[in-house]
Design an enzyme around this catalytic site. Structure first.
Site, mmCIF file in Angstrom:
data_model
loop_
_atom_site.group_PDB
_atom_site.id
_atom_site.type_symbol
_atom_site.label_atom_id
_atom_site.label_comp_id
_atom_site.label_asym_id
_atom_site.label_seq_id
_atom_site.Cartn_x
_atom_site.Cartn_y
_atom_site.Cartn_z
ATOM 1 N N HIS A 41 0.844 -1.199 0.000
ATOM 2 C CA HIS A 41 0.000 0.000 0.000
ATOM 3 C C HIS A 41 0.876 1.245 0.000
ATOM 4 C CE1 HIS A 41 -3.151 2.803 0.069
ATOM 5 N NE2 HIS A 41 -2.585 3.395 1.097
ATOM 6 N N TYR A 88 1.935 5.384 -2.466
ATOM 7 C CA TYR A 88 2.262 6.772 -2.110
ATOM 8 C C TYR A 88 3.677 7.137 -2.548
ATOM 9 C CZ TYR A 88 -2.077 6.444 0.413
ATOM 10 O OH TYR A 88 -3.400 6.243 0.719
ATOM 11 N N HIS A 123 -10.031 1.718 -10.522
ATOM 12 C CA HIS A 123 -9.504 2.627 -9.480
ATOM 13 C C HIS A 123 -8.044 2.994 -9.752
ATOM 14 C CE1 HIS A 123 -7.887 3.902 -5.591
ATOM 15 N NE2 HIS A 123 -7.158 2.810 -5.514
ATOM 16 N N PHE A 124 -7.221 1.998 -10.017
ATOM 17 C CA PHE A 124 -5.804 2.372 -10.024
ATOM 18 C C PHE A 124 -5.335 2.984 -11.341
ATOM 19 C CE2 PHE A 124 -5.011 -2.408 -10.395
ATOM 20 C CZ PHE A 124 -4.355 -2.417 -11.606
ATOM 21 N N HIS A 125 -6.176 2.914 -12.377
ATOM 22 C CA HIS A 125 -5.783 3.691 -13.553
ATOM 23 C C HIS A 125 -6.164 5.167 -13.387
ATOM 24 C CE1 HIS A 125 -4.989 -0.258 -15.259
ATOM 25 N NE2 HIS A 125 -4.190 0.377 -16.086
ATOM 26 N N ARG A 149 -11.091 -9.117 -12.716
ATOM 27 C CA ARG A 149 -9.792 -8.593 -13.117
ATOM 28 C C ARG A 149 -8.857 -9.777 -13.347
ATOM 29 N NH1 ARG A 149 -6.335 -6.320 -7.866
ATOM 30 N NH2 ARG A 149 -4.801 -6.028 -9.513
ATOM 31 N N ARG A 150 -7.704 -9.538 -13.963
ATOM 32 C CA ARG A 150 -6.680 -10.564 -14.174
ATOM 33 C C ARG A 150 -7.250 -11.826 -14.830
ATOM 34 N NH1 ARG A 150 -2.788 -10.058 -8.754
ATOM 35 N NH2 ARG A 150 -1.612 -8.362 -9.633
HETATM 36 FE FE1 HAS Z 1 -5.606 2.414 -4.008
HETATM 37 C C1 HAS Z 1 -6.051 -0.975 -4.545
HETATM 38 C C2 HAS Z 1 -7.519 2.260 -1.194
HETATM 39 C C3 HAS Z 1 -5.011 5.768 -3.379
HETATM 40 C C4 HAS Z 1 -3.129 2.391 -6.382
HETATM 41 N N1 HAS Z 1 -4.777 0.986 -5.250
HETATM 42 C C5 HAS Z 1 -5.116 -0.339 -5.333
HETATM 43 C C6 HAS Z 1 -4.301 -0.985 -6.325
HETATM 44 C C7 HAS Z 1 -3.446 -0.043 -6.809
HETATM 45 C C8 HAS Z 1 -3.767 1.202 -6.137
HETATM 46 C C9 HAS Z 1 -2.367 -0.246 -7.852
HETATM 47 O O1 HAS Z 1 -8.606 0.080 0.672
HETATM 48 C C10 HAS Z 1 -4.413 -2.462 -6.744
HETATM 49 C C11 HAS Z 1 -3.464 -3.343 -6.028
HETATM 50 C C12 HAS Z 1 -3.602 -4.767 -6.569
HETATM 51 O O2 HAS Z 1 -3.003 -5.040 -7.625
HETATM 52 O O3 HAS Z 1 -4.325 -5.558 -5.984
HETATM 53 N N2 HAS Z 1 -6.209 3.755 -2.592
HETATM 54 C C13 HAS Z 1 -7.010 3.492 -1.536
HETATM 55 C C14 HAS Z 1 -7.249 4.725 -0.776
HETATM 56 C C15 HAS Z 1 -6.547 5.723 -1.416
HETATM 57 C C16 HAS Z 1 -5.878 5.092 -2.531
HETATM 58 C C17 HAS Z 1 -8.085 4.878 0.458
HETATM 59 N N3 HAS Z 1 -4.344 3.802 -4.752
HETATM 60 C C18 HAS Z 1 -4.246 5.112 -4.336
HETATM 61 C C19 HAS Z 1 -3.184 5.763 -5.049
HETATM 62 C C20 HAS Z 1 -2.646 4.810 -5.897
HETATM 63 C C21 HAS Z 1 -3.395 3.588 -5.693
HETATM 64 C C22 HAS Z 1 -2.789 7.204 -4.849
HETATM 65 C C23 HAS Z 1 -1.538 4.896 -6.860
HETATM 66 C C24 HAS Z 1 -0.799 5.954 -7.067
HETATM 67 N N4 HAS Z 1 -6.617 0.942 -3.087
HETATM 68 C C25 HAS Z 1 -7.284 1.061 -1.899
HETATM 69 C C26 HAS Z 1 -7.755 -0.267 -1.467
HETATM 70 C C27 HAS Z 1 -7.330 -1.189 -2.413
HETATM 71 C C28 HAS Z 1 -6.621 -0.409 -3.409
HETATM 72 C C29 HAS Z 1 -8.532 -0.608 -0.265
HETATM 73 C C30 HAS Z 1 -7.556 -2.721 -2.401
HETATM 74 C C31 HAS Z 1 -8.725 -3.077 -3.204
HETATM 75 C C32 HAS Z 1 -8.895 -4.573 -3.342
HETATM 76 O O4 HAS Z 1 -9.924 -5.076 -2.884
HETATM 77 O O5 HAS Z 1 -8.035 -5.246 -3.921
HETATM 78 C C33 HAS Z 1 -6.464 7.168 -0.950
HETATM 79 O O6 HAS Z 1 -5.113 7.517 -0.763
HETATM 80 C C34 HAS Z 1 -7.101 8.126 -1.892
HETATM 81 C C35 HAS Z 1 -7.109 9.543 -1.354
HETATM 82 C C36 HAS Z 1 -7.302 10.526 -2.461
HETATM 83 C C37 HAS Z 1 -8.116 11.573 -2.445
HETATM 84 C C38 HAS Z 1 -8.211 12.478 -3.634
HETATM 85 C C39 HAS Z 1 -7.674 13.865 -3.353
HETATM 86 C C40 HAS Z 1 -7.707 14.702 -4.604
HETATM 87 C C41 HAS Z 1 -6.721 15.531 -4.992
HETATM 88 C C42 HAS Z 1 -6.879 16.293 -6.285
HETATM 89 C C43 HAS Z 1 -7.238 17.764 -6.060
HETATM 90 C C44 HAS Z 1 -7.482 18.416 -7.342
HETATM 91 C C45 HAS Z 1 -8.659 18.885 -7.771
HETATM 92 C C46 HAS Z 1 -8.785 19.144 -9.216
HETATM 93 C C47 HAS Z 1 -9.860 18.998 -6.907
HETATM 94 C C48 HAS Z 1 -8.938 11.888 -1.275
HETATM 95 C C49 HAS Z 1 -5.481 15.744 -4.184
HETATM 96 C C50 HAS Z 1 -8.778 20.560 -9.629
HETATM 97 C C51 HAS Z 1 -8.738 20.534 -11.108
HETATM 98 C C52 HAS Z 1 -8.910 21.608 -11.879
HETATM 99 C C53 HAS Z 1 -8.914 21.366 -13.312
HETATM 100 C C54 HAS Z 1 -9.153 22.953 -11.364
HETATM 101 CU CU CU Z 2 -3.758 0.181 -0.701
#
Ligand code: HAS
Ligand code: CU
Length: 554
Positions: A229, A233, A380-382, A443-444
């Site tokens: 996990h 980050y 999600h992860f794309h 998936r997979r």
């Molecule tokens: Fe995830 C599975 C939970 C973030 C990548 N994640 C994955 C896998 C990958 C991945 C690769 O709890 C698959 C792993 C596998 O092969 O099995 N993930 C989270 C949570 C977050 C999260 C709670 N993941 C990421 C990030 C990744 C990533 C970042 C890659 C870089 N994820 C999971 C969980 C799984 C999971 C479970 C397991 C699922 C399963 O069952 O297998 C959090 O960190 C997300 C927090 C993000 C936010 C968004 C903040 C927004 C921002 C943008 C601001 C900009 C604005 C736009 C508003 C709260 C900072 C303005 C635009 C203008 C044009 C003005």
């Molecule tokens: Cu994770």
């Protein structure tokens, strides 16, 4: 000491060092190119189209999927950060890089690449990037990945050396923010990587060499996710470094708060690792209490991203208004959308909103049962690593390659289009995967040949294929722009410096946030949290149950 080194303004990296950083990053692009090609084939397979057979060396679906994951998620991301973070640290501290360490990190990365390419392309390691035992890969694969980690340790050591040298000459001063957040990113990685270091060096490598006859699948899986996990980050934080410290300047705004930015990165140091069980909610052998605790911690690590969203948008708004923007949202139009580096990163932020929301859904212990092991997860992860990170790294490349080569960016307009096409592609792709996942699309799985009743997934699969095609076109345009810049960009017309943003609320001397600079102290707290989150599991589970022989089903 050299005069330019003493003054942060006008500091420049000598050409030899730029060349080494450049080649480190190029290795990442090389990996990205291979990964993108395999990604195209993967996406089309969901639409029922099989082009895998046209890939030279490819003997099966899982070989292609392994190549895709390992190249994009591991080699591209780390190669980029191994170049990018030391470059920024040295710039922020105005201290020259160490050529010896640049060489060491680069050449370890090269050897790692060669070993893994050999193992994967000869079908000796079709175990997917998660490397789950009891699937067993060739030793060259495990050794290659160990060396990839070693190359990142060398890059980390490089940053620590630069920071140590700076501290000696600046006793009592606040660490410059850009250096602070770059260093914290790799400090977190050092702690996080201990899981796979133990798993690969202690179990999988000796097992693949026949030194250990059997291994322990649950233990290796748990060690993998202890790192796994937090690794997301390590991919994300270099993008955050850019969103906090560089983009505000590029759009004509300011970073909102230096202390808040430090706090956000320290929170990632503390909370990234003790969350790994959210990848193992469905694994037997781990108690519900432990899983629930990791779920809670996952909601904790959601906070720094939320703070980032507010902070980064405030910086953008400042920039938009400084450029004459008005209204509640109309200022967005005034942002410099014609600057490809900015456009790519704005679009990356936009897709990350959906990446973040889907992450929270994954993290919810009960809801996870609905989406786990379906295409929802790659959906999600794309929208996280596949766009928020990948597009940001492309956006950074649009100033960094010109800086490193001292050439003008070639094809500015094409570069802007590139980001839009990639973004539209990833949103269509994710819409397909997310909706398909909710309908149980696995998936997979090689859907072209799988014996499911696939009718209800026809639209989802088609959208995945169409979106994936657009992403591929967008990525190819990126390669074209980079290659042409290197080859044909006007010489001597690259940017001469790496400009970073001023803070509206700067770091202060006598304030609570000075405590954030005590990196050693926070590292110890982070270790304690890991012990609390994993201690009870290991205490009940160890010693390892070495019961499983290796299986090679490929
Ligand atoms: Fe995830 C599975 C939970 C973030 C990548 N994640 C994955 C896998 C990958 C991945 C690769 O709890 C698959 C792993 C596998 O092969 O099995 N993930 C989270 C949570 C977050 C999260 C709670 N993941 C990421 C990030 C990744 C990533 C970042 C890659 C870089 N994820 C999971 C969980 C799984 C999971 C479970 C397991 C699922 C399963 O069952 O297998 C959090 O960190 C997300 C927090 C993000 C936010 C968004 C903040 C927004 C921002 C943008 C601001 C900009 C604005 C736009 C508003 C709260 C900072 C303005 C635009 C203008 C044009 C003005
Ligand atoms: Cu994770």
């Amino acid at each position: 000491m050299n005069a330019t080194v003493a003054s942060p303004e006008g500091f420049q990296h000598p050409p030899g060092q730029r060349r080494l950083i450049r080649w480190t990053v190029y290795i990442g692009y090389f990996a990205l190119f291979a990964g993108v090609a395999h990604g195209f084939a993967q996406a089309l397979s969901y639409a029922g189209i099989d082009i895998l057979r046209y890939f030279p060396f490819l003997q099966g679906y899982y070989q292609g999927l392994t190549a895709h994951g390992v190249a994009n998620a591991l080699f591209f991301t780390f190669a980029f950060s191994n170049g990018f973070l030391p470059l920024l640290t040295s710039r922020a501290l105005a201290r020259p890089l160490k050529s010896g360490l640049l060489h060491a990190s680069l050449w370890t990365l090269v050897v790692a690449n060669v070993l893994v390419i050999y193992a994967v392309s000869t079908n000796r390691a079709s175990v997917l990037y998660t490397s789950y035992a009891p699937l067993q890969a060739d030793w060259t694969y495990y050794l290659g990945l160990v060396l990839l980690v070693v190359s990142s340790y060398i890059a980390a050591a490089h940053m620590f050396v630069l920071l140590g040298g700076w501290k000696k000459e600046h006793p009592g001063e606040r660490i410059p923010l850009l250096a602070f957040i770059s260093v914290v990113t790799y400090a977190m990685w050092i702690l996080a990587s201990l899981g796979i270091a133990v798993s690969f060096i202690g179990f999988l490598l000796p097992w693949s060499l026949g030194i250990l006859e059997r291994t322990d699948p649950l233990l290796n899986r748990t060690l993998f996710w202890l790192t796994g996990h937090a690794i997301v980050y390590v991919w994300l934080l270099p993008a955050y470094v850019s969103w906090y410290a560089l983009v505000p300047r590029q759009v004509g705004g300011k970073l909102v708060s230096d202390p808040l930015t430090r706090l956000v990165f320290i929170m990632f140091l503390l909370l990234s690792v003790p969350t790994g069980f959210h990848h193992q909610y469905t694994d037997p052998g781990i108690t519900t209490q432990m899983k629930a605790f990791h779920a809670l911690m996952t909601f904790g690590v959601f906070y720094p991203s939320l703070a980032t969203a507010f902070s980064v948008v405030a910086s953008l708004e400042m920039g938009g208004r400084n450029r004459g923007g008005t209204g509640v949202l109309a200022w967005i139009k005034k942002l410099p959308w014609g600057d490809p580096s900015v456009a790519a990163q704005l679009l990356a932020m936009f897709t990350f909103v959906f990446g973040g929301i889907t992450g929270l859904i994954n993290a919810s212990y009960i809801v996870n049962q609905v989406v786990h092991n379906t295409t929802w997860i790659p959906g999600h992860f794309h929208m996280t690593v596949g766009s928020a990170v990948a597009l940001t790294l492309m956006g950074i490349a649009y100033w960094m390659i010109p800086y490193l080569t001292d050439r003008k960016l070639w094809g500015r307009k094409l570069a802007v289009w590139q980001s839009w096409i990639y973004t539209i592609g990833v949103l269509i792709f994710a819409r397909g995967m997310i909706s398909g996942g909710l309908d149980g699309m696995p998936r997979r799985t090689f859907l072209v040949e799988a014996t499911y009743d696939k009718d209800s997934w026809a639209l989802a699969g088609a959208l995945t294929g169409i979106g994936g095609t657009l992403m591929t076109i967008g990525a190819l345009m990126f390669f074209l722009v980079v290659l042409m810049t290197i080859w044909r960009g006007a010489k001597g017309e690259g940017p001469k410096d790496i400009p970073f943003a001023d803070a509206l609320l700067p770091a202060r001397k006598a304030s609570w946030d000075t405590k954030l600079d005590r990196l050693g102290f926070w590292f110890v707290i982070a270790v304690v949290l890991v012990v609390i989150a994993y201690g009870p599991f290991f205490a009940g589970y160890l010693p390892a149950n070495l019961v499983s022989p290796g299986y090679r089903l490929f």
